[in-house]
Structure formats: structure tokens, C-alpha cells
Design a protein around this motif. Structure first.
Motif, mmCIF file in Angstrom:
data_model
loop_
_atom_site.group_PDB
_atom_site.id
_atom_site.type_symbol
_atom_site.label_atom_id
_atom_site.label_comp_id
_atom_site.label_asym_id
_atom_site.label_seq_id
_atom_site.Cartn_x
_atom_site.Cartn_y
_atom_site.Cartn_z
ATOM 1 N N VAL A 95 0.946 -1.311 0.109
ATOM 2 C CA VAL A 95 -0.070 -0.050 -0.064
ATOM 3 C C VAL A 95 0.910 1.068 0.241
ATOM 4 O O VAL A 95 1.932 1.084 0.364
ATOM 5 N N VAL A 96 0.216 2.322 -0.464
ATOM 6 C CA VAL A 96 0.838 3.550 -0.405
ATOM 7 C C VAL A 96 0.276 4.433 0.639
ATOM 8 O O VAL A 96 -0.541 4.526 1.166
ATOM 9 N N THR A 97 1.536 4.846 1.410
ATOM 10 C CA THR A 97 0.949 5.779 2.595
ATOM 11 C C THR A 97 1.239 7.292 2.413
ATOM 12 O O THR A 97 1.511 7.736 1.274
ATOM 13 N N ASP A 98 1.001 8.141 3.440
ATOM 14 C CA ASP A 98 0.840 9.535 3.418
ATOM 15 C C ASP A 98 2.373 10.057 3.085
ATOM 16 O O ASP A 98 2.270 11.408 2.423
ATOM 17 N N ASN A 99 3.275 9.506 3.028
ATOM 18 C CA ASN A 99 4.477 9.755 2.577
ATOM 19 C C ASN A 99 4.513 10.178 1.090
ATOM 20 O O ASN A 99 5.162 11.103 0.876
ATOM 21 N N CYS A 100 3.693 9.618 0.431
ATOM 22 C CA CYS A 100 3.443 9.917 -0.913
ATOM 23 C C CYS A 100 2.882 11.125 -1.365
ATOM 24 O O CYS A 100 2.952 11.927 -2.353
ATOM 25 N N ILE A 101 1.858 11.743 -0.536
ATOM 26 C CA ILE A 101 1.055 12.937 -0.520
ATOM 27 C C ILE A 101 1.840 14.141 -0.752
ATOM 28 O O ILE A 101 2.677 14.483 -0.277
ATOM 29 N N ARG A 102 1.768 14.828 -1.833
ATOM 30 C CA ARG A 102 2.463 16.174 -2.118
ATOM 31 C C ARG A 102 3.825 15.924 -2.733
ATOM 32 O O ARG A 102 4.639 16.695 -2.801
ATOM 33 N N CYS A 103 4.029 14.586 -2.836
ATOM 34 C CA CYS A 103 5.438 14.369 -3.507
ATOM 35 C C CYS A 103 5.347 13.560 -4.871
ATOM 36 O O CYS A 103 5.504 14.167 -6.029
ATOM 37 N N LYS A 104 4.558 12.417 -4.866
ATOM 38 C CA LYS A 104 4.143 11.862 -6.087
ATOM 39 C C LYS A 104 5.130 11.361 -6.889
ATOM 40 O O LYS A 104 5.174 11.631 -8.187
ATOM 41 N N TYR A 105 6.195 10.763 -6.455
ATOM 42 C CA TYR A 105 7.208 10.205 -7.291
ATOM 43 C C TYR A 105 6.642 8.788 -7.983
ATOM 44 O O TYR A 105 5.726 8.393 -7.355
ATOM 45 N N THR A 106 7.117 8.888 -9.219
ATOM 46 C CA THR A 106 6.352 7.468 -9.930
ATOM 47 C C THR A 106 7.492 6.380 -10.098
ATOM 48 O O THR A 106 7.199 5.617 -11.125
ATOM 49 N N ASP A 107 8.694 6.545 -9.501
ATOM 50 C CA ASP A 107 9.644 5.206 -9.722
ATOM 51 C C ASP A 107 9.069 4.075 -9.738
ATOM 52 O O ASP A 107 9.286 3.192 -10.325
ATOM 53 N N CYS A 108 8.111 3.950 -8.745
ATOM 54 C CA CYS A 108 7.413 2.650 -8.433
ATOM 55 C C CYS A 108 6.354 2.251 -9.421
ATOM 56 O O CYS A 108 6.481 0.987 -9.755
ATOM 57 N N VAL A 109 6.080 3.006 -10.355
ATOM 58 C CA VAL A 109 5.294 2.794 -11.634
ATOM 59 C C VAL A 109 5.729 2.047 -12.617
ATOM 60 O O VAL A 109 5.478 1.169 -13.307
ATOM 61 N N GLU A 110 7.036 2.470 -12.875
ATOM 62 C CA GLU A 110 8.007 2.110 -13.935
ATOM 63 C C GLU A 110 8.140 0.606 -13.677
ATOM 64 O O GLU A 110 8.389 -0.094 -14.820
ATOM 65 N N VAL A 111 8.430 -0.086 -12.180
ATOM 66 C CA VAL A 111 8.994 -1.300 -12.208
ATOM 67 C C VAL A 111 7.873 -2.268 -11.821
ATOM 68 O O VAL A 111 7.859 -3.274 -11.956
ATOM 69 N N CYS A 112 6.391 -1.734 -11.698
ATOM 70 C CA CYS A 112 5.387 -2.639 -11.411
ATOM 71 C C CYS A 112 5.050 -3.717 -12.631
ATOM 72 O O CYS A 112 4.661 -3.023 -13.598
ATOM 73 N N PRO A 113 5.163 -4.833 -12.450
ATOM 74 C CA PRO A 113 4.781 -5.728 -13.413
ATOM 75 C C PRO A 113 3.318 -5.972 -13.849
ATOM 76 O O PRO A 113 2.878 -6.553 -14.911
ATOM 77 N N VAL A 114 2.464 -5.532 -12.934
ATOM 78 C CA VAL A 114 1.107 -5.859 -13.095
ATOM 79 C C VAL A 114 0.224 -4.354 -13.385
ATOM 80 O O VAL A 114 -1.181 -4.521 -13.486
ATOM 81 N N ASP A 115 0.891 -3.302 -13.502
ATOM 82 C CA ASP A 115 0.217 -1.819 -13.626
ATOM 83 C C ASP A 115 -1.052 -1.614 -12.492
ATOM 84 O O ASP A 115 -2.109 -1.356 -12.724
ATOM 85 N N CYS A 116 -0.818 -2.040 -11.168
ATOM 86 C CA CYS A 116 -1.713 -1.742 -10.218
ATOM 87 C C CYS A 116 -1.518 -0.329 -9.595
ATOM 88 O O CYS A 116 -2.286 -0.318 -8.425
ATOM 89 N N PHE A 117 -0.811 0.751 -9.968
ATOM 90 C CA PHE A 117 -0.952 1.875 -9.621
ATOM 91 C C PHE A 117 -1.964 2.655 -10.160
ATOM 92 O O PHE A 117 -2.164 2.794 -11.280
ATOM 93 N N TYR A 118 -2.556 3.540 -9.293
ATOM 94 C CA TYR A 118 -3.427 4.483 -9.733
ATOM 95 C C TYR A 118 -3.165 5.815 -9.257
ATOM 96 O O TYR A 118 -2.736 6.064 -8.107
ATOM 97 N N GLU A 119 -3.562 7.033 -10.114
ATOM 98 C CA GLU A 119 -3.054 8.291 -9.952
ATOM 99 C C GLU A 119 -4.085 9.326 -9.337
ATOM 100 O O GLU A 119 -5.034 9.760 -9.983
ATOM 101 N N GLY A 120 -3.706 9.794 -8.247
ATOM 102 C CA GLY A 120 -4.605 11.091 -7.984
ATOM 103 C C GLY A 120 -3.755 12.297 -8.155
ATOM 104 O O GLY A 120 -2.880 12.164 -8.635
#
Length: 111
Positions: A4-29
Motif C-alpha cells: 500500500v501507498v502511505t501518506d509519505n506519497c502525498i504532495r510528492c508523487k514520485y512515480t519510480d514505483c510505477v515504472e517497475v510494477c509488472p501488473v500496472d496496479c498503481f492509480y494516480e490522484g
């Protein structure tokens, strides 16, 4: 099991994680990413890629509330499959504690 993604992502929104995900399970707010817990295969490749240390296993003690938040927004935000630039002031927000109050419920603008 999932991650899960936690509040550390809020107002940062780095997307390095998206690039390596093999199943495309990230969603963008507007100012955060989430993981769809029903799609995550618990491979863990995303966790070390996050510069903000915002991704944790759902087995972590602090993950229960974040599991619900990730599921809620994954159902309404668009999938993100490619790396993008972080938010302009990400470095200033990286590491700031207790950012949940800054979470935007809006979906990301799609091109």
C-alpha cells in the motif's frame, strides 16, 4: 497480501514505483498514488524504488487504514503505467509527517 501507498506519497508523487510494477496496479490522484490491493501480486519490487519510502506491506502494523484508502481511490482514479516527473515541490514535502490532511480526492489530469 499486497503493498500500500502511505501518506509519505502525498504532495510528492514520485512515480519510480510505477515504472517497475509488472501488473500496472498503481492509480494516480492529483497529489498521490495508490495501489489497487486486488491487483497487486505482492512482488515487492515497488517498495525499494520509492524515494519517499511511502510504500509498505499490508502486513505492517500501520497499514490497515492505508489499505482501505488505497482500495477506495484505486476504484475511482485512473491507472498510471509510465513514470512522470514528481510534483514541483516534492523535495520540500518528502519526509513531512502526517500528510493525510493534504490528500486531494481529485483524480490526476489525464492527457
Amino acid at each position: 497480501m499486497t503493498f500500500v501507498v502511505t501518506d509519505n506519497c502525498i504532495r510528492c508523487k514520485y512515480t519510480d514505483c510505477v515504472e517497475v510494477c509488472p501488473v500496472d496496479c498503481f492509480y494516480e490522484g492529483e497529489n498521490m498514488l495508490v495501489i489497487n490491493p486486488d491487483e497487486c501480486i505482492d512482488c515487492g519490487v515497488c517498495e525499494p524504488e520509492c524515494p519517499a519510502d511511502a510504500i509498505i506491506s499490508d502486513a505492517a502494523e500501520s497499514a490497515e487504514d492505508w489499505l482501505a484508502i488505497n482500495a477506495q481511490y484505486a476504484a475511482v482514479w485512473p491507472v498510471i503505467t509510465e513514470k512522470k516527473d514528481p510534483l514541483a515541490d516534492a523535495e520540500e514535502w518528502n519526509g513531512v509527517p502526517d500528510k493525510l490532511r493534504f490528500l486531494s480526492e481529485e483524480a490526476a489530469e489525464t492527457a
